[in-house]
Design an enzyme around this catalytic site. Structure first.
Site, PDB file in Angstrom:
ATOM      1  CG  ASP A 131      -6.515   8.953  -3.532  1.00  0.00           C
ATOM      2  OD1 ASP A 131      -6.877   9.753  -2.667  1.00  0.00           O
ATOM      3  OD2 ASP A 131      -6.169   7.783  -3.305  1.00  0.00           O
ATOM      4  CE  LYS A 169      -3.430  18.410  -9.656  1.00  0.00           C
ATOM      5  NZ  LYS A 169      -4.388  18.185 -10.704  1.00  0.00           N
ATOM      6  N   GLY A 207      -6.414   2.118  -7.349  1.00  0.00           N
ATOM      7  CA  GLY A 207      -6.111   0.711  -7.064  1.00  0.00           C
ATOM      8  C   GLY A 207      -7.089   0.121  -6.074  1.00  0.00           C
ATOM      9  CB  ALA A 267      -0.699  -0.452  -9.007  1.00  0.00           C
ATOM     10  CG  MET A 291       3.972   5.427  -3.267  1.00  0.00           C
ATOM     11  SD  MET A 291       3.269   5.832  -1.667  1.00  0.00           S
ATOM     12  CE  MET A 291       2.788   4.225  -1.071  1.00  0.00           C
TER      13      MET A 291
HETATM   14  N1  SAH Z   1      -4.030   1.874  -3.442  1.00  0.00           N
HETATM   15  C1  SAH Z   1      -3.161   1.929  -4.581  1.00  0.00           C
HETATM   16  C2  SAH Z   1      -1.756   2.302  -4.209  1.00  0.00           C
HETATM   17  C3  SAH Z   1      -1.624   3.686  -3.712  1.00  0.00           C
HETATM   18  S1  SAH Z   1       0.020   4.132  -3.407  1.00  0.00           S
HETATM   19  C4  SAH Z   1      -3.216   0.574  -5.293  1.00  0.00           C
HETATM   20  O1  SAH Z   1      -3.756  -0.357  -4.722  1.00  0.00           O
HETATM   21  O2  SAH Z   1      -2.718   0.484  -6.408  1.00  0.00           O
HETATM   22  C5  SAH Z   1       0.449   4.946  -4.878  1.00  0.00           C
HETATM   23  C6  SAH Z   1       1.390   4.105  -5.684  1.00  0.00           C
HETATM   24  O3  SAH Z   1       0.672   3.076  -6.304  1.00  0.00           O
HETATM   25  C7  SAH Z   1       2.077   4.820  -6.813  1.00  0.00           C
HETATM   26  O4  SAH Z   1       3.212   5.532  -6.360  1.00  0.00           O
HETATM   27  C8  SAH Z   1       2.464   3.685  -7.708  1.00  0.00           C
HETATM   28  O5  SAH Z   1       3.601   3.019  -7.222  1.00  0.00           O
HETATM   29  C9  SAH Z   1       1.277   2.763  -7.535  1.00  0.00           C
HETATM   30  N2  SAH Z   1       0.267   2.943  -8.584  1.00  0.00           N
HETATM   31  C10 SAH Z   1      -1.007   3.317  -8.441  1.00  0.00           C
HETATM   32  N3  SAH Z   1      -1.634   3.347  -9.612  1.00  0.00           N
HETATM   33  C11 SAH Z   1      -0.742   3.013 -10.547  1.00  0.00           C
HETATM   34  C12 SAH Z   1      -0.763   2.859 -11.957  1.00  0.00           C
HETATM   35  N4  SAH Z   1      -1.871   3.072 -12.660  1.00  0.00           N
HETATM   36  N5  SAH Z   1       0.366   2.485 -12.586  1.00  0.00           N
HETATM   37  C13 SAH Z   1       1.485   2.257 -11.887  1.00  0.00           C
HETATM   38  N6  SAH Z   1       1.565   2.378 -10.565  1.00  0.00           N
HETATM   39  C14 SAH Z   1       0.473   2.743  -9.883  1.00  0.00           C
END
Ligand code: SAH
Length: 463
Positions: free
Chosen positions: A249, A271, A303, A333, A384
């Site tokens: 991703d 991308k 995440g 996250a 998000m």
């Molecule tokens: N699967 C991911 C979430 C994907 S959706 C997880 O479990 O974290 C994408 C959103 O996750 C972003 O818009 C943001 O809100 C959050 N996110 C993912 N990585 C992040 C990070 N390092 N810092 C802050 N927000 C994060």
């Protein structure tokens, strides 16, 4: 196209040519490359043609052509360089069922002979329907230069090996094998130890390809955590260690990609071209295609793959092809963000549940149970949530949430450039817009950083 190119089977068949001079010789030079039985009929026969007859390459009948001479011939050439005689002999051959070519007479010929690049069994035929012989010659010269002389040898040896290669499944596997032979192993063997080494090279190559085929592809759907490589699970590290392909991703950091096996192909699915995200269906197809090729695919998601990761769509595509897969958890996250503000996501006597919600989904801003969320002591981690902040703020206030409810924005969680902004529901906007965050951010509703919270509590106590 007035002339349709075909390759005619002439092995063991008759080709008859009437004429014994230069035009005849030019055609015979080409015809002698075939395995046809050649007969030359003419009163005057050039010395070279006689020589070829002595060498057993053709048969001569030393007289003018008569009815019966072209019986059973597949092809007939009139090459007398004499229009009247060519017309006469053509009529005979035609009546006897041969396809007729009259040298330098396109309109009366039933077929024409193309310019030929000969790397037997690879043969290139170039025709211009008589329009531009110069062009045909130039193309021929160009191809003669470009196609290595060894091509024919390799193709000839390769042909004897076709049967053995049937152990590989038809389609891509076999094509890959032959491509590896003609563009790698074959020329290398020929250039190195000569023709005798080509069959052993084919055998070795086939062994390698059989081994690769035996290796069934698989997919690991791996959580990469929020960015800090130290927050990867051991399982994720191991998967990266043996990855053939990593499809990741946009949010997966370079530091984590560094950990992938050096030979792994890294594909950025976040991308395409100038930054537009790849369509989910294309990502699904990419995963499946590589796994079907027998590769170990690591689908690396920011995440945890089970949190807003469109995991199910990918699993469905994988299952549809019976590809083995596993899901490897990552730190989402919200977990890492909570740790980094010194708070727990749930807390006895404060909140016995926590919501993971998304600011928007594929249809736009996402709706939630705002009334329930507006109650005191609720905690939600909003993913998000940057664009939808004003919408969320409005909904919660409308449903009676306390404007002083703590809200914490954490950008780039666990990365060197992590930024924490503590605010309240009332101030969420314009605070967020003013902060102009460029990285991914998580929004905590109902949680303040521990230090800020402690300060607020002590202020309240002093008041
Ligand atoms: N699967 C991911 C979430 C994907 S959706 C997880 O479990 O974290 C994408 C959103 O996750 C972003 O818009 C943001 O809100 C959050 N996110 C993912 N990585 C992040 C990070 N390092 N810092 C802050 N927000 C994060």
């Amino acid at each position: 196209m007035k002339h349709f190119p075909i390759f005619l089977a002439v092995e063991g068949r008759r080709i008859v040519l009437s004429g014994g001079g230069d035009a005849a010789m030019a055609k015979l030079r080409l015809l002698m490359k075939t395995e046809a039985h050649l007969t030359v009929i003419a009163e005057d026969i050039a010395d070279d043609i006689r020589k070829w007859a002595d060498q057993g390459k053709l048969r001569i009948i030393e007289r003018t052509m008569e009815p019966g001479d072209a019986l059973c011939a597949a092809l007939f050439y009139a090459a007398n360089e004499d229009d009247a005689e060519d017309t006469r002999v053509s009529a005979i051959a035609h009546a006897e069922g041969a396809l007729v070519n009259i040298v330098d007479n396109l309109s009366d010929s039933q077929f024409i002979t193309p310019a030929i690049v000969d790397r037997d069994p690879v043969t290139v035929a170039i025709g211009t329907e008589g329009a531009a012989p110069v062009l045909a010659r130039a193309i021929k010269a160009d191809l003669e230069e470009r196609l290595p002389a060894s091509l024919g040898t390799l193709a000839r040896i390769g042909k004897t090996f076709r049967h053995a290669v049937e152990v590989l499944p038809m389609g891509r596997k076999r094509r890959d094998f032959w491509a590896a032979f003609y563009f790698g192993a074959g020329p290398n063997a020929l250039a190195g130890a000569g023709e005798d080494s080509v069959i052993p090279a084919l055998e070795t190559l086939l062994d390698t390809h059989i081994m690769q085929t035996a290796k069934a592809g698989s997919v690991d759907l791996v959580g990469a955590g929020p960015g800090d490589p130290e927050l990867l699970t051991l399982k994720a590290r191991k998967a990266l260690d043996k990855a053939d392909v990593v499809i990741h991703d946009r949010l997966v950091t370079g530091e984590i990609l560094e950990l992938a096996r050096r030979e792994a192909i890294i594909i950025d699915a976040g991308k395409e071209g100038f930054g537009k995200a790849m369509a989910q269906a294309d990502i699904d197809a990419l995963i499946v295609q590589h796994a079907l090729d027998g590769l170990h695919v690591v689908r690396l998601k920011a995440g945890d793959p089970t949190v807003f990761g469109r995991l199910d769509e990918e699993i469905e595509a994988i299952e549809a092809h019976n590809i083995p897969y596993s899901i490897i958890s990552g730190i989402t996250a919200a977990s890492a963000a909570a740790a980094n503000i010194g708070q727990s996501l749930t807390k006895r006597r404060r909140n016995s549940s926590v919501r993971l919600i998304t600011g928007h989904d594929t249809k736009g801003y996402a709706d939630h149970d705002w009334r329930a969320l507006a109650q005191p002591d609720q905690v939600a981690a909003i993913y998000m949530g940057k664009k939808s902040a004003r919408f969320i703020q409005g909904r919660l206030l409308m449903h009676g949430a306390d404007p002083a409810t703590p809200v914490t924005l954490i950008e780039n969680v666990s990365r060197a450039d992590q930024q924490i902004i503590a605010t309240t529901l009332a101030e969420l906007e314009p605070t967020l817009t003013q902060a102009n965050l460029q990285g991914p951010a998580i929004t905590f509703y109902g949680l303040a950083p521990r230090a800020a919270q402690a300060k607020a509590t002590s202020l309240r106590e002093f008041a």
